[in-house]
Design a protein around this motif. Sequence first.
Motif, PDB file in Angstrom:
ATOM      1  N   THR A   7       0.276  -1.589  -9.933  1.00 51.91           N
ATOM      2  CA  THR A   7       0.523  -0.313 -10.829  1.00 51.91           C
ATOM      3  C   THR A   7      -0.019  -0.619 -12.115  1.00 51.91           C
ATOM      4  N   VAL A   8      -0.809   0.296 -12.513  1.00 55.24           N
ATOM      5  CA  VAL A   8      -1.704   0.174 -13.880  1.00 55.24           C
ATOM      6  C   VAL A   8      -1.208   1.301 -14.757  1.00 55.24           C
ATOM      7  N   ARG A   9      -0.851   0.890 -16.072  1.00 52.20           N
ATOM      8  CA  ARG A   9      -0.557   2.058 -17.049  1.00 52.20           C
ATOM      9  C   ARG A   9      -1.773   1.727 -18.393  1.00 52.20           C
ATOM     10  N   VAL A  10      -2.586   2.847 -18.231  1.00 54.13           N
ATOM     11  CA  VAL A  10      -3.736   2.657 -19.415  1.00 54.13           C
ATOM     12  C   VAL A  10      -3.469   3.371 -20.474  1.00 54.13           C
ATOM     13  N   THR A  33      -6.901   2.409  -1.787  1.00 57.44           N
ATOM     14  CA  THR A  33      -6.127   3.643  -1.396  1.00 57.44           C
ATOM     15  C   THR A  33      -4.937   3.855  -2.648  1.00 57.44           C
ATOM     16  N   GLY A  34      -4.417   4.629  -2.879  1.00 61.29           N
ATOM     17  CA  GLY A  34      -3.334   4.997  -3.875  1.00 61.29           C
ATOM     18  C   GLY A  34      -3.512   6.413  -4.737  1.00 61.29           C
ATOM     19  N   TRP A  35      -3.186   6.428  -5.860  1.00 61.03           N
ATOM     20  CA  TRP A  35      -3.238   7.634  -6.705  1.00 61.03           C
ATOM     21  C   TRP A  35      -3.465   7.187  -8.242  1.00 61.03           C
ATOM     22  N   VAL A  36      -3.785   8.383  -9.037  1.00 62.76           N
ATOM     23  CA  VAL A  36      -3.898   8.173 -10.312  1.00 62.76           C
ATOM     24  C   VAL A  36      -3.450   9.613 -11.167  1.00 62.76           C
ATOM     25  N   ARG A  37      -2.604   9.590 -12.053  1.00 65.27           N
ATOM     26  CA  ARG A  37      -2.001  10.675 -12.792  1.00 65.27           C
ATOM     27  C   ARG A  37      -1.942  10.513 -14.483  1.00 65.27           C
ATOM     28  N   ASN A  38      -2.001  11.692 -15.000  1.00 65.57           N
ATOM     29  CA  ASN A  38      -1.589  11.647 -16.476  1.00 65.57           C
ATOM     30  C   ASN A  38      -0.283  11.584 -16.708  1.00 65.57           C
ATOM     31  N   LEU A  39       0.151  11.133 -17.661  1.00 66.76           N
ATOM     32  CA  LEU A  39       1.450  10.992 -18.183  1.00 66.76           C
ATOM     33  C   LEU A  39       1.637  11.863 -19.448  1.00 66.76           C
ATOM     34  N   VAL A  47      -1.729   3.757  -9.051  1.00 64.35           N
ATOM     35  CA  VAL A  47      -1.407   2.610  -8.169  1.00 64.35           C
ATOM     36  C   VAL A  47      -2.434   2.496  -7.167  1.00 64.35           C
ATOM     37  N   LEU A  48      -2.832   1.100  -7.096  1.00 63.56           N
ATOM     38  CA  LEU A  48      -4.053   0.901  -6.343  1.00 63.56           C
ATOM     39  C   LEU A  48      -3.616  -0.166  -5.152  1.00 63.56           C
ATOM     40  N   GLU A  49      -4.022   0.042  -3.950  1.00 68.22           N
ATOM     41  CA  GLU A  49      -3.876  -0.664  -3.009  1.00 68.22           C
ATOM     42  C   GLU A  49      -5.158  -1.357  -2.064  1.00 68.22           C
ATOM     43  N   GLY A  50      -5.005  -2.411  -1.813  1.00 70.79           N
ATOM     44  CA  GLY A  50      -6.323  -3.023  -0.739  1.00 70.79           C
ATOM     45  C   GLY A  50      -6.502  -4.254  -1.021  1.00 70.79           C
ATOM     46  N   PRO A  51      -7.409  -5.016  -0.658  1.00 71.48           N
ATOM     47  CA  PRO A  51      -7.832  -6.333  -0.505  1.00 71.48           C
ATOM     48  C   PRO A  51      -7.629  -6.909  -2.311  1.00 71.48           C
ATOM     49  N   LEU A  74      -3.896  -2.461 -21.264  1.00 74.61           N
ATOM     50  CA  LEU A  74      -3.746  -2.045 -19.991  1.00 74.61           C
ATOM     51  C   LEU A  74      -2.648  -2.753 -19.504  1.00 74.61           C
ATOM     52  N   LEU A  75      -1.801  -2.059 -19.170  1.00 76.83           N
ATOM     53  CA  LEU A  75      -0.294  -2.849 -18.370  1.00 76.83           C
ATOM     54  C   LEU A  75      -0.309  -3.015 -17.001  1.00 76.83           C
ATOM     55  N   VAL A  76      -0.303  -3.961 -16.266  1.00 76.90           N
ATOM     56  CA  VAL A  76      -0.641  -4.413 -14.846  1.00 76.90           C
ATOM     57  C   VAL A  76       0.473  -5.035 -14.256  1.00 76.90           C
ATOM     58  N   GLU A  77       1.012  -4.155 -13.365  1.00 78.45           N
ATOM     59  CA  GLU A  77       2.033  -5.090 -12.399  1.00 78.45           C
ATOM     60  C   GLU A  77       1.391  -5.357 -11.000  1.00 78.45           C
ATOM     61  N   ARG A  78       1.529  -6.368 -10.637  1.00 79.09           N
ATOM     62  CA  ARG A  78       1.044  -6.787  -9.258  1.00 79.09           C
ATOM     63  C   ARG A  78       2.085  -7.236  -8.382  1.00 79.09           C
ATOM     64  N   THR A  79       1.899  -6.166  -7.037  1.00 79.63           N
ATOM     65  CA  THR A  79       3.199  -6.592  -6.206  1.00 79.63           C
ATOM     66  C   THR A  79       2.626  -6.374  -4.738  1.00 79.63           C
ATOM     67  N   PRO A  80       3.355  -6.855  -3.905  1.00 78.32           N
ATOM     68  CA  PRO A  80       2.865  -6.879  -2.412  1.00 78.32           C
ATOM     69  C   PRO A  80       2.432  -5.442  -2.054  1.00 78.32           C
ATOM     70  N   CYS A  81       1.263  -5.601  -1.083  1.00 78.97           N
ATOM     71  CA  CYS A  81       0.800  -4.112  -0.676  1.00 78.97           C
ATOM     72  C   CYS A  81       1.800  -3.645   0.250  1.00 78.97           C
ATOM     73  N   ARG A  82       2.070  -2.312   0.129  1.00 76.38           N
ATOM     74  CA  ARG A  82       3.061  -1.637   1.205  1.00 76.38           C
ATOM     75  C   ARG A  82       2.203  -0.844   2.174  1.00 76.38           C
ATOM     76  N   ASN A  83       1.048  -0.451   2.046  1.00 77.64           N
ATOM     77  CA  ASN A  83       0.300   0.112   3.123  1.00 77.64           C
ATOM     78  C   ASN A  83       0.820   1.641   3.118  1.00 77.64           C
ATOM     79  N   GLU A  84       1.174   2.383   2.093  1.00 79.46           N
ATOM     80  CA  GLU A  84       1.611   3.546   2.360  1.00 79.46           C
ATOM     81  C   GLU A  84       0.880   4.958   2.186  1.00 79.46           C
ATOM     82  N   PHE A  85      -0.535   4.503   1.699  1.00 82.54           N
ATOM     83  CA  PHE A  85      -1.383   5.453   1.438  1.00 82.54           C
ATOM     84  C   PHE A  85      -2.604   5.457   2.509  1.00 82.54           C
ATOM     85  N   ILE A  86      -3.308   6.618   2.705  1.00 76.96           N
ATOM     86  CA  ILE A  86      -4.393   6.532   3.579  1.00 76.96           C
ATOM     87  C   ILE A  86      -5.775   6.956   2.862  1.00 76.96           C
TER      88      ILE A  86
END
Length: 92
Positions: A7-10, A33-39, A47-51, A74-86
């Motif tokens: 999970t990245v905040r820019v 996989t994942g998504w990006v949005r403006n705050l 949110v980025l998922e993959g290898p 750049l603020l980055v939080e690394r966590t285990p992959c959840r495989n919730e996106f296609i």
Amino acid sequence: MNAMRATVRVQGRVQGVGFRYFVRCTARALHLTGWVRNLNNGDVEAVLEGPAADVEQAIEALRQGPPQGRVERLLVERTPCRNEFINFEIRL
């Protein structure tokens, strides 16, 4: 495969410069996989998922950003992959 989620905040000049499109193109090129949005505060969140190696490569690309933007932090939080996106999408 060592998969992860980031999970990245820019912060910086990252809205109105094609930053979300840049993130989507980067993620799709790396088959993430994942998504990006403006705050509302002017930041961009993704949110980025993959290898793990591919996610780290994407994080480095986000640290640079597109030519029109200016990444200050750049603020980055690394966590285990959840495989919730296609796929990878831009969210509003």
